[in-house]
Design a protein around this motif. Structure first.
Motif, short mmCIF file in Angstrom:
data_model
loop_
_atom_site.label_atom_id
_atom_site.label_comp_id
_atom_site.label_asym_id
_atom_site.label_seq_id
_atom_site.Cartn_x
_atom_site.Cartn_y
_atom_site.Cartn_z
N UNK A 280 2.60 20.57 -3.62
CA UNK A 280 2.85 19.38 -4.44
C UNK A 280 4.07 18.58 -3.96
N UNK A 281 4.74 19.05 -2.91
CA UNK A 281 5.80 18.25 -2.29
C UNK A 281 5.12 17.26 -1.38
N UNK A 282 5.34 15.97 -1.61
CA UNK A 282 4.59 14.95 -0.84
C UNK A 282 5.54 13.98 -0.15
N UNK A 283 5.06 13.46 0.99
CA UNK A 283 5.78 12.39 1.71
C UNK A 283 5.05 11.08 1.40
N UNK A 284 5.80 10.03 1.16
CA UNK A 284 5.23 8.73 0.80
C UNK A 284 5.53 7.70 1.88
N UNK A 285 4.55 6.83 2.13
CA UNK A 285 4.77 5.68 3.02
C UNK A 285 4.33 4.43 2.27
N UNK B 283 7.80 18.42 7.25
CA UNK B 283 8.10 17.02 6.87
C UNK B 283 7.60 16.02 7.91
N UNK B 284 7.70 16.36 9.22
CA UNK B 284 7.30 15.37 10.23
C UNK B 284 5.78 15.15 10.19
N UNK B 285 4.99 16.22 9.94
CA UNK B 285 3.53 16.08 9.87
C UNK B 285 3.13 15.29 8.62
N UNK B 286 3.77 15.60 7.48
CA UNK B 286 3.44 14.89 6.23
C UNK B 286 3.84 13.42 6.33
N UNK C 72 0.87 -1.18 0.00
CA UNK C 72 0.00 0.00 0.00
C UNK C 72 0.90 1.23 0.00
N UNK C 73 0.61 2.18 -0.86
CA UNK C 73 1.40 3.42 -0.89
C UNK C 73 0.44 4.59 -0.65
N UNK C 74 0.72 5.37 0.38
CA UNK C 74 -0.09 6.58 0.63
C UNK C 74 0.85 7.78 0.61
N UNK C 75 0.31 8.93 0.23
CA UNK C 75 1.15 10.14 0.25
C UNK C 75 0.38 11.28 0.90
#
Length: 509
Positions: free
Chosen positions: A32-37, A185-188, A3-6
């Motif tokens: 549009x800068x996104x963090x991915x998990x 970054x920590x929140x995203x 699963x990939x979420x951003x």
């Protein structure tokens, strides 16, 4: 199945400091800068003896920092034990993991709990990746002998390794700092991890992007579960209850935001002192989350720009502490400045909303007015106008500018009184130069201010000129734009596509 979420980074345009107290509002734009998990099982099948296991394995990888951590997770108490070097620990991900599983337990019936148990026995493999825009790559660009331009930034591979400011730790035995740009970054990251886990564990169904439009449960109750768990994990990992605007924008996108009452997190704070995690999260999910958010985005033909001046980031918690100390020491002056700042914030919000309405009512006239202003400096915007509707547009543009100047003036006053650099002199010179350029509506220091990136809002096609001037002033224009979309499910591993959303959306003039 992976699963990939951003989740997006943010820019707080109004509401710095005031947003910490209800009922003050702030305007926060998601980017549009996104963090991915990326979440997937660690093992392909459940081992026969695993039914008796009390623990499962968790692996956390952060390729950009060349870090990997292994954990054992207690399936009964949801306690996490790091079994690898403690340097690679990440408290934001640790709490996100514990609280997401606790949320599943708190909401599932008996059958679903058994399925959850089986899923957890396969272990969890979590990878986190942040778009390059969250971090400063100024040194790498210089080392390659490239100019400080958006093109140079776009030439770096996606998810480039992050360098640490080792020299800034002064050779002492302390953790080196990552050079960041102040996009949250920590929140995203926390939001992306929580969302990916809740989707993987089948607690929520995240919306996904199809043909450029979000599809699925956008705005549904399920997104509120992502929001509550992400806020809780982020606050507990930080060790303090912040205003939460950064997490809220990471979940829902651009918005006008009023914070929640800190009491909603009382149970989670108790869990740190011994209450069971599952009970605490059940309480937090039932609590009265009284934050307010209204959808908000920039009016048409306006572009959000961010520039990194290269003076290093600022510590928001210590700046907030200094402002609070000043409020206690000089309550009358503090209240006066606070009130003026609040009025300027409301005025900017009013004029931006007015511009959106004018665009809606008569787009052709709005467009020609914006086009005209994009080629002129602000003192010439009103010259030669006879059409009443165009005059309305220019009046609102000039009103927005004045409101921004009021915000900056009161932020500087507050900084001087509190003895902290909210708008340092170097930033003031840069912002004044930026606001005096053709087609620039606003420029300011986002959020708590300091030495992080500055923002500007330009009209029409004026951004390319701003890039040139910034580059000559040693300011690196970032590949960041407003993207009002919040957390979402991605269809692919972002590394496989070899292009970040930020770069693909980037149009360099």
């Amino acid at each position: 199945m992976a699963m990939v979420a951003s989740a997006p980074g943010k820019v707080l345009v109004t509401g710095g400091y005031l947003i910490l107290e209800r009922p003050n509002a702030g305007i926060v734009l998601s980017t549009n800068a996104r963090f991915y998990a990326i979440v997937k099982p660690l093992y392909e099948e459940i081992k026969p003896e695993s039914w008796a296991w009390a623990w499962t394995d968790v692996k956390l990888t952060s390729p950009q920092m060349a870090r990997e951590a292994m954990y054992k997770l207690s399936l009964k108490h949801l306690l996490l034990q790091c079994v690898s070097s403690s340097d690679s620990r990440n408290p934001f991900v640790e709490y996100a993991l514990q609280y997401a599983i606790a949320a599943a337990r708190a909401t599932f019936d008996k059958n679903k709990k058994e399925e959850l148990h089986k899923l957890l026995l396969l272990g969890l493999d979590i990878t986190i990746l942040g778009c390059n825009e969250f971090y400063s790559y100024r040194n790498q660009i210089k080392a390659r002998g490239l100019p400080l331009t958006p093109e140079s930034l776009a030439s770096l591979p996606p998810f480039t390794s992050i360098t640490f400011n080792v020299e800034e730790s002064g050779g002492q035995n302390c953790k080196p700092e990552v050079a960041k740009t102040g996009l949250g970054s920590s929140a995203a990251m926390t939001t992306a991890v929580v969302a990916a886990l809740l989707h993987y564990l089948r607690v929520v169904n995240l919306p996904s992007l199809a043909n450029g439009h979000l599809q699925g449960n956008e705005g549904a109750k399920e997104m509120d579960v992502v929001h509550i768990i992400a806020q809780t994990a982020h606050c507990i990992a930080q060790g303090k209850v912040g205003s939460g605007f950064d997490v809220s924008s990471a979940v829902y996108g651009s918005q006008r935001y009023i914070r929640f009452s800190p009491e909603v997190l009382a149970s989670a704070q108790n869990a740190v002192q011994g209450m069971s995690i599952e009970d605490a999260i059940a309480d937090v999910l039932k609590a009265n989350w009284d934050h307010e958010r209204t959808t908000f985005s920039l009016p048409p033909m306006m572009t959000l720009l961010l520039g990194e001046p290269g003076t290093g980031g600022s510590s928001t918690p210590s700046m907030v502490g200094a402002v609070r100390k000043w409020q206690k020491a000089d309550p009358q002056n503090a209240l006066d400045t606070w009130k003026k700042l609040s009025e300027s914030n409301s005025a900017l919000e009013f004029y931006l909303s007015t511009l959106s309405k004018l665009a809606e009512n008569n787009y052709d006239i709005y467009r020609s007015a914006i086009d005209n202003c994009s080629k002129l400096t602000s003192e010439k915007w009103a010259e030669g106008l006879t059409e009443p509707n165009q005059i309305e547009v220019v009046k609102a543009l000039l009103g927005a500018r004045d409101a921004m100047l009021g915000i900056r003036c009161n932020m500087r006053k507050m900084g001087e009184a509190a003895g902290i650099p909210i708008e340092p002199e170097s930033q003031t010179r840069l912002l004044d130069t930026t606001m005096n350029m053709q087609g620039v509506l606003l420029a300011g220091v986002p959020g708590a201010g300091g030495f992080d990136a500055v923002f500007a809002v330009t009209l029409g096609a004026a951004s390319s000129n701003v890039f040139k001037v910034w580059s000559s002033l040693n300011v690196l224009a970032l590949l960041v734009r407003e993207d009002p979309c919040g957390v979402r499910l991605e269809t692919n591993d972002p590394r496989a596509t070899q292009i970040t959303t930020a770069v693909s959306l980037m149009h360099i003039e």
